[in-house]
Motif scaffolding. Structure first.
Motif, PDB file in Angstrom:
ATOM      1  N   SER A 226       0.685  -1.220   0.024  1.00  0.00           N
ATOM      2  CA  SER A 226      -0.004  -0.061  -0.098  1.00  0.00           C
ATOM      3  C   SER A 226       1.004   1.204  -0.288  1.00  0.00           C
ATOM      4  O   SER A 226       2.148   1.266   0.378  1.00  0.00           O
ATOM      5  CB  SER A 226      -0.785  -0.101   1.311  1.00  0.00           C
ATOM      6  N   PHE A 227       0.375   2.203  -0.388  1.00  0.00           N
ATOM      7  CA  PHE A 227       1.007   3.585  -0.604  1.00  0.00           C
ATOM      8  C   PHE A 227       1.126   4.124   1.075  1.00  0.00           C
ATOM      9  O   PHE A 227       2.484   4.421   1.127  1.00  0.00           O
ATOM     10  CB  PHE A 227       0.021   4.705  -1.324  1.00  0.00           C
ATOM     11  N   ASP A 228       0.439   3.926   1.857  1.00  0.00           N
ATOM     12  CA  ASP A 228       0.502   4.274   3.161  1.00  0.00           C
ATOM     13  C   ASP A 228       1.780   3.521   3.702  1.00  0.00           C
ATOM     14  O   ASP A 228       2.477   3.842   4.794  1.00  0.00           O
ATOM     15  CB  ASP A 228      -0.754   3.909   3.856  1.00  0.00           C
ATOM     16  N   ALA A 229       1.866   2.167   3.491  1.00  0.00           N
ATOM     17  CA  ALA A 229       2.907   1.382   4.069  1.00  0.00           C
ATOM     18  C   ALA A 229       4.275   2.024   3.504  1.00  0.00           C
ATOM     19  O   ALA A 229       5.179   2.085   4.238  1.00  0.00           O
ATOM     20  CB  ALA A 229       2.838   0.028   3.462  1.00  0.00           C
ATOM     21  N   ILE A 230       4.252   2.211   2.422  1.00  0.00           N
ATOM     22  CA  ILE A 230       5.590   2.886   1.719  1.00  0.00           C
ATOM     23  C   ILE A 230       5.814   4.208   2.530  1.00  0.00           C
ATOM     24  O   ILE A 230       6.936   4.362   2.845  1.00  0.00           O
ATOM     25  CB  ILE A 230       5.378   3.086   0.217  1.00  0.00           C
ATOM     26  N   ARG A 231       4.967   4.984   2.743  1.00  0.00           N
ATOM     27  CA  ARG A 231       5.135   6.391   3.526  1.00  0.00           C
ATOM     28  C   ARG A 231       5.563   5.873   4.804  1.00  0.00           C
ATOM     29  O   ARG A 231       6.319   6.532   5.598  1.00  0.00           O
ATOM     30  CB  ARG A 231       3.916   7.182   3.291  1.00  0.00           C
ATOM     31  N   GLY A 232       5.050   4.994   5.506  1.00  0.00           N
ATOM     32  CA  GLY A 232       5.441   4.704   6.956  1.00  0.00           C
ATOM     33  C   GLY A 232       6.709   4.051   7.101  1.00  0.00           C
ATOM     34  O   GLY A 232       7.451   4.232   8.017  1.00  0.00           O
ATOM     35  N   LYS A 233       7.187   3.585   5.894  1.00  0.00           N
ATOM     36  CA  LYS A 233       8.550   2.683   5.844  1.00  0.00           C
ATOM     37  C   LYS A 233       9.917   3.821   5.637  1.00  0.00           C
ATOM     38  O   LYS A 233      10.902   3.377   5.824  1.00  0.00           O
ATOM     39  CB  LYS A 233       8.554   1.594   4.886  1.00  0.00           C
ATOM     40  N   HIS A 234       9.416   4.948   4.949  1.00  0.00           N
ATOM     41  CA  HIS A 234      10.489   5.893   4.611  1.00  0.00           C
ATOM     42  C   HIS A 234      10.243   7.262   4.921  1.00  0.00           C
ATOM     43  O   HIS A 234       9.091   7.533   5.455  1.00  0.00           O
ATOM     44  CB  HIS A 234      10.372   5.952   2.758  1.00  0.00           C
ATOM     45  N   ASP A 235      11.231   7.985   4.895  1.00  0.00           N
ATOM     46  CA  ASP A 235      11.077   9.355   5.353  1.00  0.00           C
ATOM     47  C   ASP A 235      10.577  10.222   4.311  1.00  0.00           C
ATOM     48  O   ASP A 235       9.907  11.381   4.984  1.00  0.00           O
ATOM     49  CB  ASP A 235      12.496   9.701   5.711  1.00  0.00           C
ATOM     50  N   ALA A 236      10.636   9.985   3.220  1.00  0.00           N
ATOM     51  CA  ALA A 236      10.068  10.946   2.167  1.00  0.00           C
ATOM     52  C   ALA A 236       9.619   9.662   0.977  1.00  0.00           C
ATOM     53  O   ALA A 236      10.270   8.733   0.781  1.00  0.00           O
ATOM     54  CB  ALA A 236      11.125  12.008   1.630  1.00  0.00           C
ATOM     55  N   VAL A 237       8.834  10.315   0.039  1.00  0.00           N
ATOM     56  CA  VAL A 237       8.107   9.487  -0.931  1.00  0.00           C
ATOM     57  C   VAL A 237       8.285  10.242  -2.442  1.00  0.00           C
ATOM     58  O   VAL A 237       7.557  11.597  -2.208  1.00  0.00           O
ATOM     59  CB  VAL A 237       6.755   8.900  -0.829  1.00  0.00           C
ATOM     60  N   LEU A 238       8.669   9.854  -3.506  1.00  0.00           N
ATOM     61  CA  LEU A 238       8.811  10.347  -4.587  1.00  0.00           C
ATOM     62  C   LEU A 238       7.977   9.770  -5.616  1.00  0.00           C
ATOM     63  O   LEU A 238       8.100   8.679  -5.916  1.00  0.00           O
ATOM     64  CB  LEU A 238      10.163  10.742  -5.164  1.00  0.00           C
ATOM     65  N   ILE A 239       6.904  10.123  -6.199  1.00  0.00           N
ATOM     66  CA  ILE A 239       5.887   9.663  -7.263  1.00  0.00           C
ATOM     67  C   ILE A 239       6.374   9.975  -8.395  1.00  0.00           C
ATOM     68  O   ILE A 239       6.569  11.283  -8.969  1.00  0.00           O
ATOM     69  CB  ILE A 239       4.416  10.123  -6.795  1.00  0.00           C
ATOM     70  N   ALA A 240       6.953   9.075  -9.379  1.00  0.00           N
ATOM     71  CA  ALA A 240       7.314   9.181 -10.615  1.00  0.00           C
ATOM     72  C   ALA A 240       6.933   7.953 -11.589  1.00  0.00           C
ATOM     73  O   ALA A 240       7.679   7.465 -12.069  1.00  0.00           O
ATOM     74  CB  ALA A 240       9.009   9.164 -10.338  1.00  0.00           C
ATOM     75  N   THR A 241       5.672   7.757 -11.490  1.00  0.00           N
ATOM     76  CA  THR A 241       4.983   6.724 -12.207  1.00  0.00           C
ATOM     77  C   THR A 241       4.973   6.919 -13.725  1.00  0.00           C
ATOM     78  O   THR A 241       4.733   5.920 -14.337  1.00  0.00           O
ATOM     79  CB  THR A 241       3.498   6.218 -11.701  1.00  0.00           C
ATOM     80  N   GLY A 242       4.895   8.038 -13.933  1.00  0.00           N
ATOM     81  CA  GLY A 242       4.861   8.373 -15.566  1.00  0.00           C
ATOM     82  C   GLY A 242       3.171   8.121 -15.770  1.00  0.00           C
ATOM     83  O   GLY A 242       2.199   8.080 -14.923  1.00  0.00           O
ATOM     84  N   VAL A 243       3.075   8.104 -17.392  1.00  0.00           N
ATOM     85  CA  VAL A 243       1.601   8.210 -17.551  1.00  0.00           C
ATOM     86  C   VAL A 243       1.355   6.988 -18.816  1.00  0.00           C
ATOM     87  O   VAL A 243       2.071   7.271 -19.673  1.00  0.00           O
ATOM     88  CB  VAL A 243       0.796   9.546 -18.160  1.00  0.00           C
ATOM     89  N   TYR A 244       0.797   5.970 -18.274  1.00  0.00           N
ATOM     90  CA  TYR A 244       0.719   4.702 -19.217  1.00  0.00           C
ATOM     91  C   TYR A 244      -0.774   4.519 -19.682  1.00  0.00           C
ATOM     92  O   TYR A 244      -0.944   3.453 -20.563  1.00  0.00           O
ATOM     93  CB  TYR A 244       1.081   3.558 -18.330  1.00  0.00           C
ATOM     94  N   LYS A 245      -1.791   5.180 -19.170  1.00  0.00           N
ATOM     95  CA  LYS A 245      -3.020   4.832 -19.794  1.00  0.00           C
ATOM     96  C   LYS A 245      -3.147   5.599 -21.145  1.00  0.00           C
ATOM     97  O   LYS A 245      -3.121   6.568 -21.468  1.00  0.00           O
ATOM     98  CB  LYS A 245      -4.090   5.479 -18.746  1.00  0.00           C
ATOM     99  N   ALA A 246      -3.558   4.836 -22.312  1.00  0.00           N
ATOM    100  CA  ALA A 246      -3.744   5.180 -23.467  1.00  0.00           C
ATOM    101  C   ALA A 246      -4.803   5.882 -23.692  1.00  0.00           C
ATOM    102  O   ALA A 246      -5.897   5.522 -23.280  1.00  0.00           O
ATOM    103  CB  ALA A 246      -3.504   3.850 -24.546  1.00  0.00           C
ATOM    104  N   ARG A 247      -4.989   7.013 -24.421  1.00  0.00           N
ATOM    105  CA  ARG A 247      -6.099   7.528 -24.988  1.00  0.00           C
ATOM    106  C   ARG A 247      -6.836   6.642 -25.843  1.00  0.00           C
ATOM    107  O   ARG A 247      -6.344   6.386 -26.915  1.00  0.00           O
ATOM    108  CB  ARG A 247      -5.731   9.018 -25.561  1.00  0.00           C
ATOM    109  N   ASP A 248      -8.305   6.753 -25.482  1.00  0.00           N
ATOM    110  CA  ASP A 248      -9.119   5.719 -26.207  1.00  0.00           C
ATOM    111  C   ASP A 248      -9.608   6.777 -27.400  1.00  0.00           C
ATOM    112  O   ASP A 248      -9.774   7.959 -27.502  1.00  0.00           O
ATOM    113  CB  ASP A 248     -10.065   5.331 -25.453  1.00  0.00           C
ATOM    114  N   LEU A 249     -10.078   5.875 -28.559  1.00  0.00           N
ATOM    115  CA  LEU A 249     -10.769   6.368 -29.670  1.00  0.00           C
ATOM    116  C   LEU A 249     -12.092   5.830 -29.540  1.00  0.00           C
ATOM    117  O   LEU A 249     -12.611   4.787 -29.762  1.00  0.00           O
ATOM    118  CB  LEU A 249      -9.995   6.191 -31.021  1.00  0.00           C
ATOM    119  N   ASN A 250     -13.038   6.868 -29.481  1.00  0.00           N
ATOM    120  CA  ASN A 250     -14.552   6.679 -29.431  1.00  0.00           C
ATOM    121  C   ASN A 250     -14.913   6.325 -30.708  1.00  0.00           C
ATOM    122  O   ASN A 250     -15.495   7.434 -31.403  1.00  0.00           O
ATOM    123  CB  ASN A 250     -15.035   7.660 -28.521  1.00  0.00           C
TER     124      ASN A 250
END
Length: 480
Positions: A226-250
């Motif tokens: 969990s994100f909360d578990a990561i926060r509890g384990k470390h002194d700081a957290v950096l989110i660098a996930t990128g964007v992977y969700k493809a834009r859909d064509l309707n």
């Protein structure tokens, strides 16, 4: 070397490294540009005018000290050139390969604007760092003092890795979490080998591992931890996930067999280059061999798809883009390379739907012909449909390269308090990259939206410095 010996742009013409012939390079996924020889790199670097206001540096997101390392290269002082290059850029050999220099440093070169042809900055940058690796000048990170604080980096793409490098050099304990089985993000699975050979990425990751960065791979935040578990384990957290969700064509039949997302297609191809078993590729679903391929989009991802399809042995490859050549977002250099390799561009053409056969597989793309109207808010002329000009492009495979959007991280991670914009990107401060959640930073595409590797590197380096300031603040207060 006297300064005037640098001003050789008047007598020496611009020259890129030799390109492998198109009929040979389309037979494999190796990089298409050969290496500069030492003499040629020095000659081309010596074309730099050493201008008083270096627009190349100004327009580089990392503000690389380009004139200095060009001068040092011209003088044959390559190790010093590498040291200066590495001081502002975590991955200079990667940027030298994949940055759109024609839109950034080279596109703003003073001598280019005077009609003499830009300095080949990217190729020299690549040459400097490749030489540094060959000569053993690139060493694992060795902090002078170890610090007790730990930082979690979520996402092993360029932004996360750049931050990990800066933090580790300062002695901070760094753990990088990533959903994939290899680190590198889109550098590993999204960019084809003919632009960025995978050993180039893997050796940087190995360098970070040797320097003490811990990687936790095949780890889906929200499921495996969990994100909360990561926060509890470390002194700081950096989110660098990128964007992977493809834009859909309707559009009608957009879910037909043979209509696929660009990242699925590129990831399968890149996994095969690693020797992985990829069921959908091996079954032929994600393999373009013997197929008529239509790629929809005009960005760099679309260029990666069309050039990959050529190498896989497609019967024909066409790229549909709703604007014209002058208004496409992708690199002009990549478009030229694609055309040399046999890709046909269909300008002012937008998809209106897909035609399927009796078995539900795609057999064609319905195309609307467009014209350019008045400029929109961005200044680009808006495409308008030409009524009654629809037609069908035959296709056995249609690849949608329409861009990427942010995933719904607050829901996926179970943290509704994570601040996001109306586009779903994480809201962070412009300079420090802090979010409104205490001890949480965010960088790269998950903040900017889909952007360039070089911008992610800049964000990661800036955020790392901000995190270091944050980690040092309690000690400073106590000392007072």
């Amino acid at each position: 070397m006297p300064k005037q010996q640098m001003l050789r742009f008047v007598t020496v013409e611009r020259e890129m490294p030799q390109k492998r012939p198109a009929d040979l390079r389309t037979e494999d996924f190796d990089e298409i540009y050969r290496e500069f020889a030492a003499e040629k790199a020095a000659e081309q670097a010596g074309r730099c005018s050493q201008c008083g206001v270096p627009y190349c540096q100004t327009h580089c997101p990392l503000h690389n000290n380009i004139p200095d390392w060009l001068m040092l290269t011209a003088q044959g002082r390559l190790q010093e050139a590498y040291d200066i290059s590495q001081s502002t850029n975590t991955f200079p050999e990667i940027c030298g390969r994949i940055c759109p220099q024609d839109r950034l440093c080279e596109g703003n070169c003073v001598i280019e604007q005077s009609g003499h042809g830009t300095v080949t900055i990217g190729s020299v940058e690549k040459y400097i760092t490749d030489t540094a690796w060959q000569e053993g000048w690139v060493k694992p990170v060795t902090p002078t003092t170890e610090r007790p604080e730990s930082v979690a980096v979520i996402g092993a793409g360029p932004g996360g890795l750049a931050a990990a490098d800066v933090l580790r050099r300062a002695g901070v304990q760094v753990t990088v979490y990533d959903r994939y089985d290899r680190a590198g993000g889109l550098m590993t699975y999204g960019i084809p080998g003919f632009k960025l050979e995978k050993p180039i990425v893997m050796r940087r990751i190995e360098q970070l591992e040797q320097g003490g960065v811990e990687f936790v791979l095949n780890c889906n935040v929200g499921d495996d931890i969990s994100f909360d578990a990561i926060r509890g384990k470390h002194d700081a957290v950096l989110i660098a996930t990128g964007v992977y969700k493809a834009r859909d064509l309707n559009a009608p039949n957009a879910g037909a067999t043979g209509v696929m997302k660009a990242l699925d297609y590129l990831t399968a191809s890149n996994r095969k280059s690693f020797g992985d078993d990829v069921a959908e590729f091996d079954s032929g679903v994600l393999d373009a061999r013997g197929k008529r391929v239509v790629v929809i989009g005009g960005g760099d991802t679309a260029m990666d798809c069309v050039r990959t399809a050529i190498r896989q042995g497609a019967t024909s490859v066409k790229c549909l883009y709703r604007r014209d050549r002058e208004n496409m977002p992708g690199s002009r250099r990549e478009t030229q390379n694609a055309e040399e390799e046999g890709v046909e561009f269909v300008w002012l053409a937008a998809p209106a739907g897909f035609v399927t056969g009796d078995d539900g597989s795609v057999t064609g793309v319905r195309v609307q012909k467009m014209r350019l109207g008045q400029p929109d808010a961005s200044g680009r002329r808006s495409p308008e449909v030409i009524d009654g000009a629809d037609y069908t492009e035959d296709a056995d495979m249609a690849i949608m390269a329409l861009g990427f959007e942010a995933e719904d991280l607050p829901t996926l991670w179970g943290v509704p308090e994570l601040p996001v914009t109306r586009w779903g990107t994480v809201r962070a401060k412009f300079n420090t990259h802090e979010t409104d959640m205490p001890g949480v930073w965010a960088v790269g595409d998950i903040v900017r939206g889909a952007s360039l590797v070089v911008w992610a590197i800049r964000d990661g380096r800036e955020a790392a410095q901000s995190i270091l300031n944050y980690l040092s603040a309690p000690a400073q207060v106590a000392a007072e």
